[in-house]
Design an enzyme around this catalytic site. Structure first.
Site, PDB file in Angstrom:
ATOM      1  N   HIS A  66    -137.127  34.573   6.209  1.00 38.29           N
ATOM      2  CA  HIS A  66    -135.584  34.138   5.959  1.00 38.29           C
ATOM      3  C   HIS A  66    -135.068  35.322   6.012  1.00 38.29           C
ATOM      4  CE1 HIS A  66    -132.522  31.304   5.625  1.00 38.29           C
ATOM      5  NE2 HIS A  66    -131.658  32.408   5.166  1.00 38.29           N
ATOM      6  N   CYS A  67    -134.630  35.899   7.382  1.00 39.99           N
ATOM      7  CA  CYS A  67    -133.630  36.961   7.512  1.00 39.99           C
ATOM      8  C   CYS A  67    -132.860  36.797   8.597  1.00 39.99           C
ATOM      9  CB  CYS A  67    -134.687  38.278   7.724  1.00 39.99           C
ATOM     10  SG  CYS A  67    -136.043  37.985   8.762  1.00 39.99           S
TER      11      CYS A  67
ATOM     12  N   TYR B  56    -116.820  33.595   8.115  1.00 39.23           N
ATOM     13  CA  TYR B  56    -116.981  34.995   7.570  1.00 39.23           C
ATOM     14  C   TYR B  56    -117.222  35.867   8.670  1.00 39.23           C
ATOM     15  CZ  TYR B  56    -121.959  34.349   7.841  1.00 39.23           C
ATOM     16  OH  TYR B  56    -123.341  34.148   8.201  1.00 39.23           O
TER      17      TYR B  56
ATOM     18  N   ARG C 171    -131.265  25.096  11.873  1.00 36.93           N
ATOM     19  CA  ARG C 171    -130.833  25.101  10.576  1.00 36.93           C
ATOM     20  C   ARG C 171    -129.387  24.426  10.402  1.00 36.93           C
ATOM     21  NH1 ARG C 171    -128.267  30.059   6.887  1.00 36.93           N
ATOM     22  NH2 ARG C 171    -129.265  29.511   5.175  1.00 36.93           N
TER      23      ARG C 171
ATOM     24  N   HIS D 106    -133.518  29.210  -0.317  1.00 36.57           N
ATOM     25  CA  HIS D 106    -133.070  29.828  -1.380  1.00 36.57           C
ATOM     26  C   HIS D 106    -133.140  29.042  -2.753  1.00 36.57           C
ATOM     27  CE1 HIS D 106    -131.689  32.349   1.698  1.00 36.57           C
ATOM     28  NE2 HIS D 106    -130.378  31.674   2.087  1.00 36.57           N
TER      29      HIS D 106
ATOM     30  N   ASP E  75    -133.706  37.280   2.915  1.00 34.17           N
ATOM     31  CA  ASP E  75    -132.391  36.848   3.250  1.00 34.17           C
ATOM     32  C   ASP E  75    -131.474  38.322   3.712  1.00 34.17           C
ATOM     33  OD1 ASP E  75    -130.265  35.208   3.904  1.00 34.17           O
ATOM     34  OD2 ASP E  75    -129.523  35.475   1.788  1.00 34.17           O
TER      35      ASP E  75
END
Length: 293
Positions: free
Chosen positions: A29-30, A47, A122, A179, A247
């Protein structure tokens, strides 16, 4: 776009961890962000990240002794997956992708992404990223990815695990909870969302969980060891369906920006057994993401 918050930048001085992962270890997960002049951020993003390009990610992987990666296209890039398409194409088969998609994606779009190395989609449910997605689009995408053998990557706030229990129980494809379900460590191992997550993981063979985001769920701050018992409980429940990730570059961190070397050094605390390390870091992502070789 002045009203859109800007994320903190990741720690630029990644510490070389004391722990060395097994050969073929995967950061499952990145993200890759930008550079914005080549891969513009979406107009409707919630954001703005600082650029975290592929070149910097390659340096990170070398420092952490990681070989493979699952690149999750973050919401700031909207439905444009090209930043991940290009990164996978340059990886020599070492990267896989998780796409952002909506009801406008056709079967042909998904087949093309599959050929380019994508294996999942996702959906964000978390409030700070816009909350519950359009569920009509959710089910339309689900219908289209099922024939490809893809999975859903689901990003929830902790309370959502209770609210969407029926939805999760009825999903016909594998799904991953990001997470550790964003469970706040200061509420303890017996809190209702975490016991629900453990129950789901134990009882549903389609459920996977990422033991990423220690810095997100921690109440004590660096080096985030208060997240370790939560990871241990998840691993004990279904070690064959656990993934680990950094992450990086840690978008929307409001408190302590982690050093990724510290996150890697949590691995042997979470799973001291080398056979489990091999399973979680190498075998599980290899199986789910169909890495070659």
């Amino acid at each position: 776009m002045a009203n859109i918050p800007t994320c903190k930048a990741p720690d630029p001085n990644t510490r070389r961890p004391q722990y060395r992962p097994p050969a073929g270890a995967c950061d499952a997960h990145c993200h890759i962000f930008g550079p914005a002049e080549r891969y513009p951020y979406a107009e409707d993003r919630t954001y703005t990240p600082p650029d975290a390009p592929l070149s910097r990610f390659r340096e990170l992987q070398a420092t952490l002794h990681l070989t493979r990666a699952v690149l999750v296209n973050a919401s700031c890039h909207g439905r444009d997956n090209s930043v991940i398409v290009d990164a996978i194409a340059q990886s020599g088969g070492k990267y896989r992708g998780v796409a952002n998609a909506d009801g406008g994606f056709s079967d042909q779009h998904f087949r093309a992404l599959h050929a380019q190395g994508f294996r999942g989609v996702r959906f964000n449910f978390v409030k700070h990223l816009g909350g519950v997605p359009d569920m009509e689009e959710f089910h339309a995408v689900l219908t289209r990815i099922q024939p490809l053998g893809w999975h859903l990557d689901l990003h929830f706030d902790a309370g959502d695990l209770l609210q969407f229990d029926a939805l999760l129980g009825g999903l016909p494809v594998p799904f991953i909870i990001d997470h550790m379900g964003r469970i706040p460590t200061n509420q303890g191992l017996e809190q209702a969302p975490f016991t629900q997550l453990l129950k789901l993981l134990r009882s549903n063979p389609r459920c996977w969980v990422k033991i990423s985001g220690s810095e997100r769920i921690s109440s004590s701050g660096p080096p985030f060891t208060d997240a370790v018992p939560f990871a241990q409980a998840l691993i004990a429940s279904a070690p064959e369906r656990i993934l680990w990730g950094t992450d990086w570059p840690h978008p929307n961190i409001s408190r302590h920006m982690p050093n990724d070397g510290d996150l890697v050094d949590l691995i042997p605390l979470m799973m001291p057994d080398k056979a489990t390390q091999q399973q979680v870091l190498v075998d599980n992502p290899h199986r789910l993401y169909q890495f070659e070789g």
